[in-house]
Write a protein that holds these residues in place. Structure first.
Motif, PDB file in Angstrom:
ATOM      1  N   ASP A 152      -1.780  37.345   4.007  1.00 26.01           N
ATOM      2  CA  ASP A 152      -2.656  36.238   3.610  1.00 26.01           C
ATOM      3  C   ASP A 152      -1.844  35.247   2.782  1.00 26.01           C
ATOM      4  OD1 ASP A 152      -4.723  34.565   3.012  1.00 26.01           O
ATOM      5  OD2 ASP A 152      -5.963  36.065   2.007  1.00 26.01           O
ATOM      6  N   VAL A 153      -1.612  34.084   3.352  1.00 24.74           N
ATOM      7  CA  VAL A 153      -0.766  33.083   2.700  1.00 24.74           C
ATOM      8  C   VAL A 153      -1.435  32.551   1.442  1.00 24.74           C
ATOM      9  CG1 VAL A 153       0.331  30.829   2.981  1.00 24.74           C
ATOM     10  CG2 VAL A 153       0.292  32.434   4.878  1.00 24.74           C
ATOM     11  N   ARG A 154      -2.717  32.246   1.533  1.00 30.83           N
ATOM     12  CA  ARG A 154      -3.414  31.639   0.394  1.00 30.83           C
ATOM     13  C   ARG A 154      -3.498  32.582  -0.809  1.00 30.83           C
ATOM     14  NH1 ARG A 154      -6.943  29.381   4.737  1.00 30.83           N
ATOM     15  NH2 ARG A 154      -6.331  27.188   4.886  1.00 30.83           N
ATOM     16  N   ALA A 155      -3.564  33.885  -0.571  1.00 28.62           N
ATOM     17  CA  ALA A 155      -3.698  34.850  -1.668  1.00 28.62           C
ATOM     18  C   ALA A 155      -2.354  35.322  -2.206  1.00 28.62           C
ATOM     19  CB  ALA A 155      -4.508  36.058  -1.196  1.00 28.62           C
ATOM     20  N   SER A 156      -1.261  34.827  -1.644  1.00 24.97           N
ATOM     21  CA  SER A 156       0.058  35.294  -2.040  1.00 24.97           C
ATOM     22  C   SER A 156       0.443  34.777  -3.424  1.00 24.97           C
ATOM     23  CB  SER A 156       1.097  34.829  -1.015  1.00 24.97           C
ATOM     24  OG  SER A 156       2.388  35.141  -1.459  1.00 24.97           O
ATOM     25  N   ALA A 157       0.948  35.668  -4.249  1.00 24.07           N
ATOM     26  CA  ALA A 157       1.407  35.285  -5.582  1.00 24.07           C
ATOM     27  C   ALA A 157       2.909  35.009  -5.592  1.00 24.07           C
ATOM     28  CB  ALA A 157       1.085  36.389  -6.578  1.00 24.07           C
ATOM     29  N   SER A 158       3.619  35.426  -4.554  1.00 25.51           N
ATOM     30  CA  SER A 158       5.068  35.258  -4.534  1.00 25.51           C
ATOM     31  C   SER A 158       5.500  33.888  -4.010  1.00 25.51           C
ATOM     32  CB  SER A 158       5.707  36.356  -3.685  1.00 25.51           C
ATOM     33  OG  SER A 158       5.215  36.283  -2.370  1.00 25.51           O
ATOM     34  N   LEU A 159       4.586  33.123  -3.430  1.00 28.28           N
ATOM     35  CA  LEU A 159       4.911  31.792  -2.912  1.00 28.28           C
ATOM     36  C   LEU A 159       4.286  30.733  -3.809  1.00 28.28           C
ATOM     37  CD1 LEU A 159       4.156  32.325   0.891  1.00 28.28           C
ATOM     38  CD2 LEU A 159       6.350  32.505  -0.254  1.00 28.28           C
ATOM     39  N   ASP A 160       5.019  29.645  -4.048  1.00 28.62           N
ATOM     40  CA  ASP A 160       4.428  28.559  -4.816  1.00 28.62           C
ATOM     41  C   ASP A 160       3.547  27.700  -3.901  1.00 28.62           C
ATOM     42  OD1 ASP A 160       6.205  27.053  -3.377  1.00 28.62           O
ATOM     43  OD2 ASP A 160       7.504  26.552  -5.055  1.00 28.62           O
ATOM     44  N   GLU A 161       2.819  26.767  -4.489  1.00 23.13           N
ATOM     45  CA  GLU A 161       1.817  26.003  -3.733  1.00 23.13           C
ATOM     46  C   GLU A 161       2.445  25.126  -2.644  1.00 23.13           C
ATOM     47  OE1 GLU A 161      -1.437  26.455  -3.860  1.00 23.13           O
ATOM     48  OE2 GLU A 161      -1.002  28.028  -5.311  1.00 23.13           O
ATOM     49  N   ASP A 162       3.597  24.523  -2.917  1.00 29.90           N
ATOM     50  CA  ASP A 162       4.262  23.687  -1.902  1.00 29.90           C
ATOM     51  C   ASP A 162       4.686  24.530  -0.704  1.00 29.90           C
ATOM     52  OD1 ASP A 162       3.978  21.500  -3.536  1.00 29.90           O
ATOM     53  OD2 ASP A 162       5.975  21.687  -4.410  1.00 29.90           O
ATOM     54  N   HIS A 163       5.209  25.690  -0.997  1.00 26.79           N
ATOM     55  CA  HIS A 163       5.655  26.605   0.056  1.00 26.79           C
ATOM     56  C   HIS A 163       4.466  27.048   0.914  1.00 26.79           C
ATOM     57  CE1 HIS A 163       9.187  29.464   0.807  1.00 26.79           C
ATOM     58  NE2 HIS A 163       8.402  29.522   1.851  1.00 26.79           N
ATOM     59  N   LYS A 164       3.354  27.360   0.266  1.00 24.22           N
ATOM     60  CA  LYS A 164       2.144  27.757   0.983  1.00 24.22           C
ATOM     61  C   LYS A 164       1.653  26.618   1.880  1.00 24.22           C
ATOM     62  CE  LYS A 164       0.361  30.853  -2.561  1.00 24.22           C
ATOM     63  NZ  LYS A 164      -0.756  31.096  -3.487  1.00 24.22           N
ATOM     64  N   ALA A 165       1.658  25.402   1.340  1.00 22.65           N
ATOM     65  CA  ALA A 165       1.170  24.253   2.111  1.00 22.65           C
ATOM     66  C   ALA A 165       2.025  24.022   3.346  1.00 22.65           C
ATOM     67  CB  ALA A 165       1.158  23.007   1.222  1.00 22.65           C
ATOM     68  N   ARG A 166       3.352  24.110   3.201  1.00 23.60           N
ATOM     69  CA  ARG A 166       4.235  23.913   4.359  1.00 23.60           C
ATOM     70  C   ARG A 166       4.035  25.017   5.385  1.00 23.60           C
ATOM     71  NH1 ARG A 166       7.912  22.417   0.337  1.00 23.60           N
ATOM     72  NH2 ARG A 166       8.942  24.437   0.380  1.00 23.60           N
ATOM     73  N   LEU A 167       3.796  26.232   4.919  1.00 18.44           N
ATOM     74  CA  LEU A 167       3.580  27.353   5.828  1.00 18.44           C
ATOM     75  C   LEU A 167       2.265  27.190   6.588  1.00 18.44           C
ATOM     76  CD1 LEU A 167       4.915  29.978   6.679  1.00 18.44           C
ATOM     77  CD2 LEU A 167       3.719  31.133   4.848  1.00 18.44           C
ATOM     78  N   LEU A 168       1.223  26.729   5.894  1.00 19.77           N
ATOM     79  CA  LEU A 168      -0.076  26.553   6.547  1.00 19.77           C
ATOM     80  C   LEU A 168      -0.094  25.353   7.488  1.00 19.77           C
ATOM     81  CD1 LEU A 168      -2.412  27.391   3.540  1.00 19.77           C
ATOM     82  CD2 LEU A 168      -2.007  28.769   5.575  1.00 19.77           C
ATOM     83  N   GLN A 169       0.800  24.389   7.275  1.00 18.34           N
ATOM     84  CA  GLN A 169       0.854  23.216   8.148  1.00 18.34           C
ATOM     85  C   GLN A 169       1.613  23.488   9.439  1.00 18.34           C
ATOM     86  OE1 GLN A 169       2.530  20.110   5.755  1.00 18.34           O
ATOM     87  NE2 GLN A 169       0.584  19.601   4.789  1.00 18.34           N
ATOM     88  N   LEU A 170       2.309  24.609   9.503  1.00 19.21           N
ATOM     89  CA  LEU A 170       3.021  24.952  10.728  1.00 19.21           C
ATOM     90  C   LEU A 170       2.030  25.120  11.875  1.00 19.21           C
ATOM     91  CD1 LEU A 170       5.689  27.670   9.868  1.00 19.21           C
ATOM     92  CD2 LEU A 170       6.090  25.364  10.638  1.00 19.21           C
ATOM     93  N   HIS A 171       2.387  24.624  13.033  1.00 17.02           N
ATOM     94  CA  HIS A 171       1.565  24.828  14.224  1.00 17.02           C
ATOM     95  C   HIS A 171       2.096  26.058  14.942  1.00 17.02           C
ATOM     96  CE1 HIS A 171      -0.618  21.149  13.669  1.00 17.02           C
ATOM     97  NE2 HIS A 171       0.518  20.484  13.535  1.00 17.02           N
ATOM     98  N   ASP A 172       1.828  27.209  14.353  1.00 16.52           N
ATOM     99  CA  ASP A 172       2.329  28.473  14.874  1.00 16.52           C
ATOM    100  C   ASP A 172       1.147  29.333  15.281  1.00 16.52           C
ATOM    101  OD1 ASP A 172       3.495  31.093  15.141  1.00 16.52           O
ATOM    102  OD2 ASP A 172       5.202  30.360  13.978  1.00 16.52           O
ATOM    103  N   HIS A 173       1.226  29.933  16.450  1.00 16.43           N
ATOM    104  CA  HIS A 173       0.109  30.733  16.947  1.00 16.43           C
ATOM    105  C   HIS A 173      -0.115  31.998  16.124  1.00 16.43           C
ATOM    106  CE1 HIS A 173       3.539  32.702  18.860  1.00 16.43           C
ATOM    107  NE2 HIS A 173       2.776  33.775  18.945  1.00 16.43           N
ATOM    108  N   ARG A 174       0.848  32.365  15.304  1.00 18.18           N
ATOM    109  CA  ARG A 174       0.704  33.575  14.494  1.00 18.18           C
ATOM    110  C   ARG A 174      -0.108  33.335  13.225  1.00 18.18           C
ATOM    111  NH1 ARG A 174       7.023  34.838  14.303  1.00 18.18           N
ATOM    112  NH2 ARG A 174       6.945  32.607  13.899  1.00 18.18           N
TER     113      ARG A 174
END
Length: 135
Positions: free
Chosen positions: A39-61
């Motif tokens: 769960d990307v949003r619940a992750s404590a090891s990633l900062d907010e910018d990193h989470k946003a870039r990860l969620l913006q990926l158009h990846d089927h996974r």
């Protein structure tokens, strides 16, 4: 953000499932494939910018809820599939570790403008020659 972001094993969930495809008699008895859920949003090891870039990926996974689902079934052993899934998760997170460089707009060069205009005038002459022939 350093490129070697480490995700602790407490932040993702690994479940063993049965692999798909051919495999003989053993395939119906043994659960060797792995589903990894992170769960990307619940992750404590990633900062907010990193989470946003990860969620913006158009990846089927990545699901709409922000959960990364990775299925690993390439190897015959459960441990190797588990390691493969974790490696792919780290690879996905590492791919968005550095923010993309901002694009600086550029202008067309003088030569490219001249070539474009020359091509347009040649095309114009070709089309003008298609008219009626008058004797």
């Amino acid at each position: 953000m350093p490129s070697e972001t480490v995700i602790p094993h407490t932040e993702y969930e690994i479940t063993a499932i049965r692999a798909q495809g051919a495999g003989g008699q053993n395939i119906n008895k043994v659960s060797n494939a792995v589903h990894l859920r992170f769960d990307v949003r619940a992750s404590a090891s990633l900062d907010e910018d990193h989470k946003a870039r990860l969620l913006q990926l158009h990846d089927h996974r990545i699901t709409r809820d922000g959960v990364v689902v990775i299925k690993a079934q390439q190897h015959r052993s459960l441990e190797m599939n588990r390691e493969e899934a974790v490696r792919r998760l780290h690879e996905l997170v590492r791919s968005v570790a550095t923010p993309p460089r901002a694009r600086r707009p550029t202008r067309p060069t003088f030569g490219s403008r001249m070539r474009r205009l020359e091509g347009k005038s040649q095309r114009s002459q070709v089309k003008a020659m298609r008219g009626k022939v008058l004797d």
